[in-house]
Design an enzyme around this catalytic site. Sequence first.
Site, PDB file in Angstrom:
ATOM      1  N   ARG A   1       0.845  -1.198   0.000  1.00 52.73           N
ATOM      2  CA  ARG A   1       0.000   0.000   0.000  1.00 52.73           C
ATOM      3  C   ARG A   1       0.876   1.242   0.000  1.00 52.73           C
ATOM      4  O   ARG A   1       2.089   1.160   0.081  1.00 52.73           O
ATOM      5  CB  ARG A   1      -0.930  -0.008   1.223  1.00 52.73           C
TER       6      ARG A   1
ATOM      7  N   ARG B   1      -7.602  -0.150  -7.159  1.00 56.31           N
ATOM      8  CA  ARG B   1      -7.839   0.956  -6.221  1.00 56.31           C
ATOM      9  C   ARG B   1      -7.951   2.244  -7.058  1.00 56.31           C
ATOM     10  O   ARG B   1      -7.166   2.440  -7.987  1.00 56.31           O
ATOM     11  CB  ARG B   1      -6.705   1.077  -5.175  1.00 56.31           C
TER      12      ARG B   1
ATOM     13  N   GLN C   1      -2.562   2.682   9.925  1.00 53.04           N
ATOM     14  CA  GLN C   1      -1.223   2.756   9.305  1.00 53.04           C
ATOM     15  C   GLN C   1      -0.254   3.618  10.122  1.00 53.04           C
ATOM     16  O   GLN C   1       0.942   3.375  10.112  1.00 53.04           O
ATOM     17  CB  GLN C   1      -1.322   3.339   7.881  1.00 53.04           C
TER      18      GLN C   1
ATOM     19  N   ASP D   1      -1.779  10.965  -2.090  1.00 56.19           N
ATOM     20  CA  ASP D   1      -2.104   9.883  -3.028  1.00 56.19           C
ATOM     21  C   ASP D   1      -2.366  10.419  -4.423  1.00 56.19           C
ATOM     22  O   ASP D   1      -2.157   9.717  -5.411  1.00 56.19           O
ATOM     23  CB  ASP D   1      -3.314   9.092  -2.523  1.00 56.19           C
TER      24      ASP D   1
HETATM   25  O1  MRU Z   1      -4.695   3.387   1.924  1.00 56.05           O
HETATM   26  P1  MRU Z   1      -3.204   3.515   1.910  1.00 56.05           P
HETATM   27  O2  MRU Z   1      -2.538   2.961   3.116  1.00 56.05           O
HETATM   28  O3  MRU Z   1      -2.605   3.003   0.618  1.00 56.05           O
HETATM   29  O4  MRU Z   1      -3.008   5.096   1.913  1.00 56.05           O
HETATM   30  C1  MRU Z   1      -1.752   5.704   1.937  1.00 56.05           C
HETATM   31  C2  MRU Z   1      -1.837   7.113   2.359  1.00 56.05           C
HETATM   32  O5  MRU Z   1      -2.843   7.759   2.238  1.00 56.05           O
HETATM   33  C3  MRU Z   1      -0.648   7.703   2.988  1.00 56.05           C
HETATM   34  O6  MRU Z   1      -1.088   8.591   3.947  1.00 56.05           O
HETATM   35  C4  MRU Z   1       0.294   8.426   2.150  1.00 56.05           C
HETATM   36  O7  MRU Z   1       0.376   9.745   2.536  1.00 56.05           O
HETATM   37  C5  MRU Z   1       0.219   8.459   0.716  1.00 56.05           C
HETATM   38  S1  MRU Z   1       1.387   7.330   0.124  1.00 56.05           S
HETATM   39  C6  MRU Z   1       2.954   7.931   0.512  1.00 56.05           C
END
Ligand code: MRU
Length: 334
Positions: free
Chosen positions: A56, A90, A188, A228
Amino acid sequence: MKAKLKDGRTADVRAVWFADGRVQMIDQRELPGELVFVSFGDYREVAEAIRNMTTRGAPCIGASAAYAMALAKLQGADLEQAARDIKAVRPTANDLFYATDLMLRQLQAGADPVGAADAYAQDVVDRCTAIGRCGGALIKDGMKLMTHCNAGALATVDVGTALAPMRQAHNDGKKFFVYASETRPRLQGMQLTAWELGQEGIDHAIIPDGASAYYMSKGVDMIIVGADRIAANGDFANKIGTFDKAICAKHFGIPFYVAAPVSTFDFSTRTGADIVIEQRSEKEVTEIAGIRIAPVGSPALNPAFDVTPAELVTGGFITEKGIFKPSGIARMKA
Ligand code: MRU
């Protein structure tokens, strides 16, 4: 990243890589309990690993997708179909689409599959290292920082985005403290960011998401989060709860930074209103370890991300090309 193995040795590991004809990755769902490695020989299994969050974090999802495309080529699969399958898992992280499309073009042009995917993953790590150099200079001795979710090495193959400046400052001998918010419902922040900071020996504490404003009121010098997807106007999607932090940071006058590589910018998305937000299973909210803790009959909503407006990015975007205010994004693109 440094990680303690089962036998007590410390090793340098990546979140995803290719070896023995298979895509290898850390099963991030098992952390911090155990450092478990899994491997896949079919691109559809890698796509499933992205969907179920074995791997992820936007840049790491991108690298995993690149390796999935390499597998598709090695399997003799229809590459256009494989790209569609991979991109369907996703919806929010831009790197998934960026990496898959780039690999598709390279493979169609005859690139070596594993060589191209390895180069993509290395490029992600190099970009993160440059983000660390840019952002590390912002961190001064004695500062208190705050971050959200995990934008560390686990989310980016190695080094991290939001955590890259912290790693750099730590390696430069600076002493500082990090508040890591737990990040309900997938945790996370508590399970991954705190684990990474602990492995590096960076001073930190986990706080409940709802305690962010309280600690900001006591004194936080800087907030750094990842992203993201960043729209052309600087609105950005990041883990749910980021928007709340940005509003609170503005209230307290705390500089708010977003660390991300250029691959996370989506110049074809004009504003945050056009970013698709992933809605995940309500069970992630209503259950803990598979046991329902919510009243039977109460539904739950579970958006995985929120969109923070550009005007709240008061510090700037820390990229491998330098630090840009939202108004400087067009210059960065050029
Ligand atoms: O759902 P995830 O765990 O894939 O989301 C990741 C995020 O949103 C993180 O906070 C992150 O800032 C982005 S990836 C470096």
